[in-house]
Each structure stands twice: as C-alpha cells, then as structure tokens.
Design an enzyme around this catalytic site. Structure first.
Site, short mmCIF file in Angstrom:
data_model
loop_
_atom_site.label_atom_id
_atom_site.label_comp_id
_atom_site.label_asym_id
_atom_site.label_seq_id
_atom_site.Cartn_x
_atom_site.Cartn_y
_atom_site.Cartn_z
N HIS A 39 0.84 -1.20 0.00
CA HIS A 39 0.00 0.00 0.00
C HIS A 39 0.87 1.25 0.00
O HIS A 39 0.97 1.97 1.00
CB HIS A 39 -0.95 -0.03 1.19
CG HIS A 39 -2.02 -1.07 1.07
ND1 HIS A 39 -1.95 -2.28 1.74
CD2 HIS A 39 -3.16 -1.10 0.34
CE1 HIS A 39 -3.01 -3.00 1.45
NE2 HIS A 39 -3.77 -2.32 0.60
N HIS A 43 1.10 1.66 -5.75
CA HIS A 43 -0.25 1.09 -5.81
C HIS A 43 -1.27 2.16 -6.15
O HIS A 43 -2.19 1.92 -6.94
CB HIS A 43 -0.58 0.44 -4.46
CG HIS A 43 -2.01 0.02 -4.34
ND1 HIS A 43 -2.57 -0.99 -5.09
CD2 HIS A 43 -3.01 0.50 -3.54
CE1 HIS A 43 -3.84 -1.14 -4.77
NE2 HIS A 43 -4.14 -0.25 -3.83
N ASP A 114 -5.81 5.17 -0.82
CA ASP A 114 -5.05 4.50 0.26
C ASP A 114 -4.06 5.46 0.93
O ASP A 114 -3.04 5.02 1.48
CB ASP A 114 -4.30 3.28 -0.28
CG ASP A 114 -5.16 2.02 -0.27
OD1 ASP A 114 -6.09 1.95 0.55
OD2 ASP A 114 -4.91 1.12 -1.10
N GLN A 280 -3.73 -16.63 -3.03
CA GLN A 280 -4.12 -16.09 -4.33
C GLN A 280 -5.25 -16.86 -4.97
O GLN A 280 -6.13 -16.27 -5.60
CB GLN A 280 -2.89 -16.05 -5.25
CG GLN A 280 -1.92 -14.93 -4.92
CD GLN A 280 -2.58 -13.57 -4.94
OE1 GLN A 280 -3.19 -13.17 -5.92
NE2 GLN A 280 -2.46 -12.84 -3.83
#
Length: 434
Positions: A39, A43, A114, A280
């Site tokens: 983050h 990103h 973010d 994932q």
C-alpha cells in the site's frame, strides 16, 4: 500521471484548475503514502491507471449515450465527449457517458484511496483499538481515514486547493462522489456492491444501467475503482507475482506485530507458514473473478471483437461474450448464409485465467509433495470459512467464476497515445508516480 490524465481528458480547461495548486496537492498526496511493501504510492498510481483505462479504452458494442438537452448535466456531458473518439462504430468508450465532474472525482478518488495507509488491516486496527478505529467506530476504518486525511490535506492547505474555482454545487457533488468511491474499496462491502450491480445489470429481469441516472453512474464508478484496486491477478503473470510477494510481505509484517503483541496470527500472515498459492487462489476465486465476470457481462470491460466460423471452433472456445452476426448485421459484412460467432476478447480475463491456473498447479504440486512426505505438514490448518477472513471479513461468499474464458492480447487502442491497452493495470518495475 495525474497531470497527464487530467490534461488528456480536458479537466484543467473544464474546471479552470490552477496548475500550481494542482501540482502542489498531488505531490503532497504522493509524499503522504508510506513506504510499505504494497500500500504505497506505486499502488495508488496503479489504481489511477486502472480507472483511467476502464473509462478511456474502446469497449466492443458499447453504446455511448447522446445527452438529453433537457437534463441539468447535458452541457457538461456533451462538451467533453469530443475527447472520447473511436475509429469504429461498433465500439464505444465508457467515459463518454460520464459528466466531466464525475470523471474528475473518480480519478481523484483513485489517487487518494489508500493515502497514509499503515500497512495493517481494518481487523487489526479494530482489535488493537487503534486511534482510527476509535474515531470511526470500527466501521470502514482505513477507508474513512484515507478519505478524511486526503481531504484535510486539500482543504487545510490553501496552496493545495486546486478546486477553488468550482462553484458550491459542483464542489458538494465532487466531494460526495470522491468519498463514496473511496469507501467502496472496503472489501467488507464487496458482495453488497457486487450484488447491487448484478441486480441492476446482469440478471434476467435487470433493467440495465441507466446512464442518465446519477445513482447508476455512481454504481459503475464504484465497480471501476474496485476492479482497479484488486486488479493484481489481471496483470501479466510476472507482474502479478511481484505484487503477490509485496502483499505477502505486508501481511507478514502484520503477523510479526501480532505475535509480538501476543495476538493470534491472522490467516496467511505467518511468515513461518507461507501460503501464497492458497491465498491467491482464494482471492481470485472469491473476489476478483466474480467482479471481473460482472463487469464483463455488463458490457463495460474494454476489449475487441473477433469473429470466427462456429463450425471451426465447435465447443472448445468460450469467451466473455458471444453473439451471432445473423442477429445483428451492423458489425459484419459477411454474407448472411455464412454463420459467424462474434467474441469479445479481453486481455484482463485471459491473465486472470492464466494466473488462477498457475496457483492451482502450485497447490496441486504442494499437495503431492506433502502426500509423498517431501514437505512437512503445516502445524495449523486453516478452514475454508476462515481462509478469506483477513481479506473481506464476510463468511457467505458466492461461488467462483463457473466458466472459462478465451482471450488473447488485444490491439492497442489510444486516444492521445497516453496508455496502451496491453499495459492494462500494470506499472514498470520502478516507482509509480501520481
């Protein structure tokens, strides 16, 4: 990147945005992203690129709406449609159906979404009674913090207020849209938003998206920023793997702190028991695939047409959307007696399918080695119900994408050659810049 996007869409001219204040704000915003493995400012740039791509690249069969001169937003919509040009009439661009103010809100929200992220989950902040959790009553803690802190930076610093020439109504609407888009990135709301969108666009009795309705356009904006935010599995495989290792490291850092505090280590956050493949596979299955499927089936995912003989393909080829040219001759000059199947090919779903297959193969290989005694059996088993807890905090998750896709790398479509579509949601290995 923000400057280039705003320039190419014509937002500086439309809203008389002062360049000096604009540069000041987005530079300060970029510097406010912490140096976290995932983050971070790269990103943020990735998500901005994602929403720009979704709103600027040609979509097969997409109908660009002619604005109703009687509607209040008609002049705003029509005056900025000239930028969204496509060479072929069988394509359309989604951004043409949004007023310029809403596009500016979407791009700004992506850059903000973010801001000042601490590299910890909402669940961790709530459990540890972090100041942000106390302030926001344990609800969408991070998302509320990102929005509030980014707005405080903008409004609390006169040299950063690039919105000073908006009138009162424009500012009120813009602020509302930005906040709603940022709050939509809370994965705890994922299935709520997805269900609302499917009910509106994809079910048998759906009325479809009404581009003249503000609520419908906001719902599409929320879907766009959500897809851009969790787009990792939609990237080329090597880029996807690099992002996967970044989020895993951030998870491990939280797990380390949990251990230091005497708290149970959250699923997937124990660096001594890595479960990248399982993480994932579950992430794709429960979150990304249903979201991507919904956007594709609603006909708002960029791609391109490909036609082929139905007899030649048989049942072996499946795609995001398929139609018969006999039912619509506007996209083909083929004789009517030669039946063709028209497919929409999207590189994002191709990458998604490939990456999911990769992680499934890794899981199978790990299982085989455990069965053969080549790998130690993990001391802590994580149930299916708990597996997604750290990702979305919901127990009732829908089934994954129930059909396969057939996609290839698309042609490059550009408006002013800012971004090529085969570079969708991907950044170079260097630092991203807002």
């Amino acid at each position: 990147m923000c400057y280039k996007v705003f320039l190419d869409v014509g937002l500086f001219e439309a809203f008389k945005i002062p360049i000096h204040e604009f540069i000041n704000y987005f530079h300060a915003l970029e510097m406010g992203y912490r140096e976290k493995p995932y983050h971070n400012r790269m990103h943020a740039a990735d998500v901005l690129h994602g929403v720009y791509y979704l709103t600027s690249q040609p979509i097969p069969g997409f109908e660009m709406q002619l604005s109703d001169p009687e509607t209040p937003l008609a002049s705003d919509m029509s005056s900025h449609r000239a930028w969204f040009n496509v060479e072929e009439s069988s394509y359309g661009i989604m951004g043409a159906n949004f007023p310029a103010l809403e596009l500016m809100a979407l791009y700004t929200a992506a850059a903000m979404h973010d801001y000042d992220h601490p590299g910890r989950t909402n669940a961790f902040l709530v459990t540890t009674h972090a100041p942000q959790a106390i302030l926001y009553n344990d609800r969408s803690v991070l998302e509320n913090h990102h929005a509030a802190a980014a707005w405080n930076l903008l409004l609390g610093t006169p040299a950063c207020n690039f919105l000073r020439f908006l009138d009162k109504a424009e500012f009120k609407r813009f602020r509302y849209l930005v906040i709603e888009a940022i709050l939509a990135t809370d994965l705890k709301r994922h299935f709520e938003i997805l269900a609302e969108f499917n009910s509106k666009a994809n079910e048998e009795d759906s009325v479809g998206i009404d581009w003249n309705q503000e609520a419908d356009r906001l719902l599409v904006m929320e879907m766009c920023i959500k897809l851009a935010d969790i787009n990792g599995p939609c990237k080329f495989h090597d880029i996807h793997v690099r992002w996967t290792h970044r989020i895993a490291e951030e998870f491990y850092e939280q797990g380390d702190e949990e251990a230091e505090l005497g708290l149970p280590i959250s699923p997937y956050m124990d660096r001594d028991h890595p479960q990248l493949a399982k993480l994932q596979e579950s992430f794709i299955n429960h979150l990304v695939a249903p979201l991507c499927k919904a956007v594709a089936e609603a006909g708002i995912l960029p791609g391109f047409w490909e036609e082929e003989d139905m007899e030649a393909t048989g049942d072996e080829v499946s795609s995001c959307q398929e139609t018969d040219n006999d039912n619509d001759s506007s996209f083909s000059d083929e004789p009517s007696d030669q039946k063709k199947k028209r497919k929409i090919l999207c590189v994002q779903t191709k990458h998604l399918q490939d990456n999911h297959r990769h992680w499934m193969n890794v899981i199978k290989e790990e299982t085989r080695k455990r069965e053969e005694g080549l790998v130690k059996t993990e001391s802590v088993a994580i149930s299916t119900e708990d597996a997604m807890e750290t990702i979305e905090e919901e127990n009732n998750t829908p089934h994954s994408l129930n059909r396969s896709f057939s996609f290839v790398r698309p042609k490059v479509y550009t408006t002013q050659n800012l971004l090529s579509s085969h570079w969708f949601l991907s950044l170079p290995t260097g630092e991203g810049r807002l």
